[in-house]
Write a protein that holds these residues in place. Structure first.
Motif, PDB file in Angstrom:
ATOM      1  N   GLY A  73       0.857  -1.159  -0.076  1.00 35.70           N
ATOM      2  CA  GLY A  73       0.145   0.035   0.147  1.00 35.70           C
ATOM      3  C   GLY A  73       0.898   1.289  -0.016  1.00 35.70           C
ATOM      4  O   GLY A  73       1.548   1.544  -1.040  1.00 35.70           O
ATOM      5  N   MET A  78       6.593  -0.297   9.663  1.00 42.52           N
ATOM      6  CA  MET A  78       7.821  -0.310  10.591  1.00 42.52           C
ATOM      7  C   MET A  78       8.503  -1.459  10.523  1.00 42.52           C
ATOM      8  O   MET A  78       9.524  -1.369  11.350  1.00 42.52           O
ATOM      9  CB  MET A  78       7.408   0.219  11.881  1.00 42.52           C
ATOM     10  CG  MET A  78       6.530   1.560  11.847  1.00 42.52           C
ATOM     11  SD  MET A  78       8.109   2.871  11.551  1.00 42.52           S
ATOM     12  CE  MET A  78       7.315   4.079  12.635  1.00 42.52           C
ATOM     13  N   GLY A  81       7.656  -4.722   6.092  1.00 41.61           N
ATOM     14  CA  GLY A  81       6.589  -5.890   5.995  1.00 41.61           C
ATOM     15  C   GLY A  81       6.296  -5.740   4.316  1.00 41.61           C
ATOM     16  O   GLY A  81       5.642  -6.601   3.705  1.00 41.61           O
ATOM     17  N   ALA A  82       6.141  -4.705   3.657  1.00 38.33           N
ATOM     18  CA  ALA A  82       6.012  -4.454   2.226  1.00 38.33           C
ATOM     19  C   ALA A  82       7.174  -4.413   1.325  1.00 38.33           C
ATOM     20  O   ALA A  82       7.077  -4.186  -0.036  1.00 38.33           O
ATOM     21  CB  ALA A  82       5.041  -3.232   2.045  1.00 38.33           C
ATOM     22  N   THR A  95      -1.744  -1.485  -4.446  1.00 40.33           N
ATOM     23  CA  THR A  95      -3.244  -1.337  -4.487  1.00 40.33           C
ATOM     24  C   THR A  95      -3.264   0.471  -5.026  1.00 40.33           C
ATOM     25  O   THR A  95      -4.484   0.926  -4.544  1.00 40.33           O
ATOM     26  CB  THR A  95      -3.798  -1.385  -3.188  1.00 40.33           C
ATOM     27  OG1 THR A  95      -3.072  -0.802  -2.099  1.00 40.33           O
ATOM     28  CG2 THR A  95      -3.820  -2.810  -2.668  1.00 40.33           C
ATOM     29  N   LEU A 137      -2.732   7.949  12.926  1.00 39.13           N
ATOM     30  CA  LEU A 137      -1.038   7.722  13.221  1.00 39.13           C
ATOM     31  C   LEU A 137      -0.441   8.611  12.474  1.00 39.13           C
ATOM     32  O   LEU A 137      -0.821   9.419  11.411  1.00 39.13           O
ATOM     33  CB  LEU A 137      -0.930   6.193  12.870  1.00 39.13           C
ATOM     34  CG  LEU A 137      -1.594   5.640  11.657  1.00 39.13           C
ATOM     35  CD1 LEU A 137      -0.790   5.793  10.490  1.00 39.13           C
ATOM     36  CD2 LEU A 137      -1.562   4.130  12.086  1.00 39.13           C
ATOM     37  N   GLY A 147      -3.427  -1.491   3.929  1.00 34.68           N
ATOM     38  CA  GLY A 147      -2.306  -1.649   4.664  1.00 34.68           C
ATOM     39  C   GLY A 147      -2.636  -1.672   6.291  1.00 34.68           C
ATOM     40  O   GLY A 147      -2.077  -2.114   7.051  1.00 34.68           O
ATOM     41  N   LEU A 148      -3.539  -0.510   6.536  1.00 35.17           N
ATOM     42  CA  LEU A 148      -3.948  -0.663   7.864  1.00 35.17           C
ATOM     43  C   LEU A 148      -4.700  -1.757   8.506  1.00 35.17           C
ATOM     44  O   LEU A 148      -4.620  -2.116   9.511  1.00 35.17           O
ATOM     45  CB  LEU A 148      -4.738   0.768   8.098  1.00 35.17           C
ATOM     46  CG  LEU A 148      -4.224   2.039   7.730  1.00 35.17           C
ATOM     47  CD1 LEU A 148      -5.043   3.043   7.543  1.00 35.17           C
ATOM     48  CD2 LEU A 148      -3.263   2.482   8.983  1.00 35.17           C
ATOM     49  N   SER A 150      -4.207  -4.652   7.175  1.00 38.58           N
ATOM     50  CA  SER A 150      -3.283  -6.010   6.993  1.00 38.58           C
ATOM     51  C   SER A 150      -2.320  -5.677   8.236  1.00 38.58           C
ATOM     52  O   SER A 150      -1.813  -6.850   8.464  1.00 38.58           O
ATOM     53  CB  SER A 150      -2.846  -5.965   5.701  1.00 38.58           C
ATOM     54  OG  SER A 150      -3.693  -5.996   4.732  1.00 38.58           O
ATOM     55  N   ALA A 153      -3.597  -1.965  12.415  1.00 41.63           N
ATOM     56  CA  ALA A 153      -2.983  -0.630  12.859  1.00 41.63           C
ATOM     57  C   ALA A 153      -3.543  -0.231  14.330  1.00 41.63           C
ATOM     58  O   ALA A 153      -4.822  -0.569  14.486  1.00 41.63           O
ATOM     59  CB  ALA A 153      -2.702   0.356  11.691  1.00 41.63           C
ATOM     60  N   GLY A 154      -2.958   0.645  15.145  1.00 41.29           N
ATOM     61  CA  GLY A 154      -3.450   1.251  16.214  1.00 41.29           C
ATOM     62  C   GLY A 154      -3.558   2.794  16.092  1.00 41.29           C
ATOM     63  O   GLY A 154      -4.177   3.354  15.480  1.00 41.29           O
ATOM     64  N   GLY A 155      -2.622   3.306  16.757  1.00 34.86           N
ATOM     65  CA  GLY A 155      -2.510   4.814  16.816  1.00 34.86           C
ATOM     66  C   GLY A 155      -2.936   5.288  18.101  1.00 34.86           C
ATOM     67  O   GLY A 155      -2.742   4.745  19.226  1.00 34.86           O
ATOM     68  N   GLU A 204      -0.739  -9.331   7.529  1.00 36.02           N
ATOM     69  CA  GLU A 204       0.367  -8.745   6.711  1.00 36.02           C
ATOM     70  C   GLU A 204       0.451  -9.209   5.357  1.00 36.02           C
ATOM     71  O   GLU A 204       1.633  -9.509   4.728  1.00 36.02           O
ATOM     72  CB  GLU A 204       1.613  -9.100   7.501  1.00 36.02           C
ATOM     73  CG  GLU A 204       1.473  -8.591   9.004  1.00 36.02           C
ATOM     74  CD  GLU A 204       2.739  -8.572   9.783  1.00 36.02           C
ATOM     75  OE1 GLU A 204       3.974  -8.539   9.254  1.00 36.02           O
ATOM     76  OE2 GLU A 204       2.587  -8.836  11.013  1.00 36.02           O
ATOM     77  N   HIS A 431       2.887  -2.765  15.322  1.00 38.18           N
ATOM     78  CA  HIS A 431       3.431  -2.590  14.120  1.00 38.18           C
ATOM     79  C   HIS A 431       3.481  -3.909  13.212  1.00 38.18           C
ATOM     80  O   HIS A 431       3.981  -3.891  11.855  1.00 38.18           O
ATOM     81  CB  HIS A 431       4.908  -2.137  14.147  1.00 38.18           C
ATOM     82  CG  HIS A 431       5.001  -0.736  14.498  1.00 38.18           C
ATOM     83  ND1 HIS A 431       6.034  -0.158  15.069  1.00 38.18           N
ATOM     84  CD2 HIS A 431       4.080   0.248  14.810  1.00 38.18           C
ATOM     85  CE1 HIS A 431       5.865   1.163  15.505  1.00 38.18           C
ATOM     86  NE2 HIS A 431       4.502   1.435  15.110  1.00 38.18           N
TER      87      HIS A 431
END
Ligand code: FAD
Length: 481
Positions: A73, A78, A81-82, A95, A137, A147-148, A150, A153-155, A204, A431
């Motif tokens: 994405g 962090m 992963g991509a 995407t 975030l 991505g979020l 997969s 994600a938090g924040g 992920e 992450h």
């Protein structure tokens, strides 16, 4: 480039035309390195389908040809992963062309966004309808919905609204066999066995590619109040949070900041200034927000903080009197990583432990690390109320980054993770695992959990074609046969 990769590129071109295929190395280059610049991969092409149907056709072709793909994405991972593998064995499946917000329904409190929609774009679109998507975030200008989802994600608003797991009402995805999982209908009740949506959240990119998600919206913020408090310990900080939670359901951020990290921000980030006149060992940034334009949040925070001072929990506190002051407080919080980087190399850990354990963990783990690695400085900052801090161990003064990362940082990381596991925690709070933490997950993950992850991966993707080398390693761990 292998003949099978060439075939897949030609097939993608047939399916989606020129815009679906990027092979110019200059255009591919920026997408081969992770955000932190730690990993560098190689990929002969980026494939960018424009729709779910095109994605499914490309994935079917990839499976038939045996070509690996790396879903990507915004590339803000962090944990690397991509980033594609360094041996050039995979193509990037981006995407970037799936950027439609298919619907926003304010009355139902729901939006359906395609995987490539940037988080900030969704924020703006929701605001236009008097609503908000309550997850934010630092990477909101680049991170995508796919991505979020997969990375689960938090924040900074997890305290009130949870991670993506709670905010995603439905998922549409192309699975590794090329079939489409349509889970967008967002049923309140659905007991048809395993929850595929939840399985795909946080996967992920190892179980297929998310193409769209149904997301929960809440009313837009009409009133907010932001405060900064100085206090003596993480224990006092958690006690303050509990008092606030007992008094109001409007607290959505509660971020702990050590005095030493605040000092680094003031030293290294231009335009920042101390929020309070005196020095304190610990600080917290508090935000209360409401959809009610008449909520008296500043008055409420003032009264609560005054009572906490009276009770000896807080040494000093200030409630921002303007948006500019509130933003200045947040700027300090958002600059912590950058300020720490300016102070020298550090081993950074995104970890969680049970919330009641976190105050003691922060103090004791820091002392243990500094004792074991003389000259280092260890401390945690961030989401205390979620039991999640970013725990950094800074290299001894004057040590080169090269020496630190080669000689000391790996051992320091192992020690941090051992302490986390001993405290009943997780080596990845928000992450993900990516490639960065794969070895540590294999070292520390409970065998039952690792076996289940491998079994799920090999059931969905027996050939290991989706995001190889991330989260789960079938080859090393032994694929289910
Ligand atoms: P990418 O980086 O492109 O990919 C991330 C992973 O998801 C990879 O494994 C990739 O293969 C996979 N993936 C991507 N898209 C898809 C898809 N459509 N289908 C299947 N798999 C896919 N995270 C937090 O949780 N909280 C924070 O506070 C936070 N702050 C951050 C601040 C900064 C400055 C940065 C750079 C990152 C931060 N992150 C934080 C990390 C965050 O998880 C990622 O930024 C985001 O979730 C990933 O979105 P992306 O589109 O960039 O995904």
């Amino acid at each position: 480039m292998t003949p099978a990769q060439t075939d897949l590129i030609e097939t993608a071109h047939r399916i989606g035309g020129d815009r679906a295929v990027t092979t110019d190395p200059a255009d591919i280059g920026p997408w081969l390195t992770d955000w932190r610049g730690r990993y560098r991969g190689v990929a002969p092409a980026i494939l960018s389908p424009a729709s779910t149907a095109e994605t499914a056709e490309i994935v079917r072709a990839a499976r038939n040809l045996g070509v690996a793909v790396v879903p990507q994405g915004g590339n803000t991972s962090m944990v690397g992963g991509a980033t594609p593998p360094a041996d050039g064995s995979a193509l990037i499946l981006s995407t970037r062309r799936m950027r439609a917000i298919r619907s926003i329904d304010a009355s139902a409190g729901q939006a359906v966004a395609e995987a490539g929609v940037i988080l900030a774009t969704l924020h703006d679109a929701a605001l236009g309808e008097g609503m908000r998507f309550p997850l934010t975030l630092g990477a909101r200008g680049s991170a995508t919905i796919g991505g979020l989802v997969s990375t689960n994600a938090g924040g900074t608003q997890v305290l009130r609204f949870g991670t993506m797991r709670r905010l995603v009402a439905g998922v549409e995805a192309v699975l590794p066999d090329g079939s489409v999982h349509d889970g967008l209908s967002a049923l309140k009740k659905d007991n048809r066995g395993y929850d595929l949506n939840q399985l795909l959240i946080g996967a992920e990119g190892t179980l297929g590619i998310v193409t769209a998600a149904a997301l929960t919206l809440v009313p837009a913020v009409r009133t907010r109040a932001v405060a900064w408090a100085g206090l003596a310990s993480p224990d006092d900080a958690l006690a303050l949070l509990r008092r606030l939670e007992a008094a109001t359901d409007t607290i959505e951020s509660f971020e702990i900041v050590p005095g030493s990290s605040l000092a680094l921000v003031i030293e290294h980030i231009p335009g920042t200034r101390m929020p309070l006149p005196g020095r304190h060992d610990w600080h917290v940034l508090i935000e209360a927000a409401s959809g009610d334009p008449h909520a008296s949040l500043a008055e409420m925070l003032e009264a609560q903080l005054a009572a906490a001072i009276e009770a000896g929990l807080v040494a000093d506190a200030v409630v921002a009197v303007s948006e500019a002051q509130a933003e200045a407080f947040w700027r300090i919080r958002d600059s912590l990583s950058e300020a720490e980087r300016s102070a020298g190399p550090a081993a950074q850990h995104d970890i969680s432990v049970p919330v009641p354990v976190m105050p003691r963990f922060m103090v004791e783990a820091a002392a243990a690390l500094e004792g074991a690695f003389p000259g280092t400085h260890a401390s945690g900052f961030g989401h205390l109320g979620d039991g999640n801090v970013h725990f950094h161990v800074r290299a001894p003064a004057g040590m080169s980054a090269e020496r630190w990362y080669a000689e000391m940082a790996p051992a320091a990381t192992r020690m941090v993770h051992d302490l986390v596991v001993a405290a009943g925690g997780s080596i990845s709070a928000e992450h993900g695992i990516g490639q960065m933490k794969l070895g540590e997950l294999e070292r520390l993950g409970p065998p039952s959990r690792l076996a289940a992850i491998r079994a799920i991966k090999s059931a969905f993707d027996p050939a290991g074609l989706f995001n190889p080398g991330k989260l789960v390693n079938l080859a090393r761990g032994g694929a289910a046969t």
